[in-house]
Scaffold this motif. Structure first.
Motif: not given
Length: 339
Positions: A305-329
C-alpha cells in the motif's frame, strides 16, 4: 504566291481557379480559425485526459495532503530539474544553438503533450515543431529526435552499473528480474519496431529517398556533435542524470510518506523498472513503469500500500500538477507561433 498572316495570339488560357477554392485556401478567417483551434486543442486534450484519470488524481492528492511538506518541496525541486535536464539533452542532440528560455518552455509544454500520446510521440512532435521554427530543417530535427531516443536508454546502463557496484546487496533480489512474458513483450517492442520501419521503407519506394537522407543526416550530425565537448556533456550527461532525478522524485515522495526504504533502493528500483518495461509504449510511461516500480519496491521489503501510494504521489507531482500549466504554456507557444 499569297502569304497567310501568322497567328501570334496565344493559345487558350487555362481556366482560372475556382474562387471558392482560393477563398478556402487563402481566407484569413479560415487561417485564423485553424490557428485558434490549434491553440485550444492542447487544453481540450489535457482536460479530457485529466477527467478520465480524475479518481487517481484525487486519491493521490489526498495522500499527499498528509505528507511531510518539506520532502514534497524537495520532490518538486527535482521535478523542475528534470525539465532543465530534458532541455539540455535536446540541445545536445542538435548542432544549432537554440534559445535557452524558449527551449525550456518547449520542454515544459512537451511534458504535457507527452502524457496524452504513447511512446513520447507528443513530446517529440512538440520538439520537432519547435526546432523547425528555429530554422532547423525537418531532416536534422528528425535526426536529433532519433539520436535523443537512442542515447536515453544507453546512458542509463552505466548508471545502473554504478548502483550495482556501489550497493552489491541489490543483486540478491532476484524478484527484480522481469518474467518471461515481460521480457518477450519488451524484446518484441525493441526488435519489431525498427524491423517494421525497415520493411515499410523497402516496400514503399517513395519513402526510400527521405529515409536515406535521414540516415545520412543523422550520421553526419552525430559525428559533428561528438567533436564538441559541450554537446557531448549535454547529451550524454543529461541523459544519464535525467532518470536519477526522476528516481529522486520518487524517493522524496516516499520519504514524505514514511516509506521504509533508503534513497538508493528507491532510485535503483525506479531505474530497474524503467529499464525492464520502459520500451512498452504507454502515455508518459504511465502504467507499465508504475506497476514495475511498485513491484520492485515491494521486492525490497516496502509495504504494498505504501509503495503504491508513493508511485501515485510521484505521478501527482510530475504529471497531474504541471498538467494544466503545461497545457497553457503549450497553447501560448502556439499562439506566439513558436510552435
Amino acid at each position: 504566291m499569297s502569304l497567310l498572316p501568322l497567328d501570334d495570339s496565344p493559345g487558350p488560357l487555362p481556366a482560372p481557379a475556382s474562387p471558392t477554392t482560393v477563398s478556402l485556401v487563402r481566407s484569413p478567417a479560415t487561417a485564423r480559425l485553424v490557428h485558434q483551434a490549434a491553440v485550444l486543442l492542447p487544453i481540450l486534450l489535457i482536460g479530457v485526459w485529466a477527467a478520465v484519470d480524475w479518481p487517481g488524481m484525487r486519491g493521490g492528492a489526498a495522500r499527499l495532503a498528509s505528507a511531510d511538506p518539506w520532502w514534497l518541496l524537495l520532490a518538486i525541486f527535482f521535478t523542475c530539474l528534470g525539465w532543465v535536464t530534458a532541455a539540455c539533452v535536446r540541445q545536445g542532440a542538435v548542432p544549432d544553438r537554440l534559445p535557452p528560455g524558449l527551449l525550456l518552455a518547449s520542454q515544459f509544454a512537451a511534458g504535457a503533450a507527452n502524457h496524452v500520446l504513447p511512446a513520447s510521440v507528443g513530446a517529440h512532435a512538440v520538439t520537432l515543431r519547435f526546432l523547425q521554427n528555429q530554422g532547423v530543417s525537418l531532416a536534422r530535427g528528425t535526426a536529433s529526435i532519433a539520436l535523443y531516443s537512442l542515447v536515453k536508454p544507453i546512458a542509463k546502463i552505466p548508471v545502473l552499473l554504478v548502483f550495482v557496484l556501489a550497493f552489491p546487496d541489490m543483486l540478491e533480489l532476484g524478484a527484480l528480474v522481469p518474467d518471461d512474458g515481460t521480457l518477450l513483450l519488451v524484446t518484441g517492442c525493441v526488435v519489431l519496431g525498427p524491423l517494421a520501419g525497415a520493411l515499410l521503407v523497402t516496400a514503399v519506394r517513395p519513402l526510400r529517398r527521405p529515409a536515406l537522407t535521414l540516415v545520412r543526416t543523422a550520421l553526419s550530425d552525430a559525428r559533428l556533435l561528438h567533436t564538441r565537448p559541450s554537446r557531448v556533456l549535454a547529451l550524454w550527461g543529461g541523459a544519464a542524470v535525467a532518470p536519477v532525478f526522476q528516481g529522486c522524485v520518487v524517493a522524496s515522495v516516499g520519504s514524505a510518506l514514511g516509506l521504509p526504504l533508503s534513497w538508493a533502493q528507491v532510485v535503483f528500483a525506479f531505474l530497474a523498472a524503467g529499464t525492464a518495461v520502459g520500451a512498452v509504449p504507454a502515455p508518459g510511461g504511465i502504467g507499465p513503469v508504475d506497476a514495475a516500480t511498485v513491484f520492485a519496491m515491494t521486492a525490497f521489503g516496502a509495504p504494498l500500500g505504501l509503495a503504491t501510494a508513493t508511485v501515485v504521489g510521484y505521478r501527482v507531482l510530475t504529471v497531474w500538477l504541471p498538467l494544466v500549466p503545461g497545457a497553457l504554456v503549450l497553447s501560448a507557444l502556439v499562439q506566439r507561433k513558436v510552435l
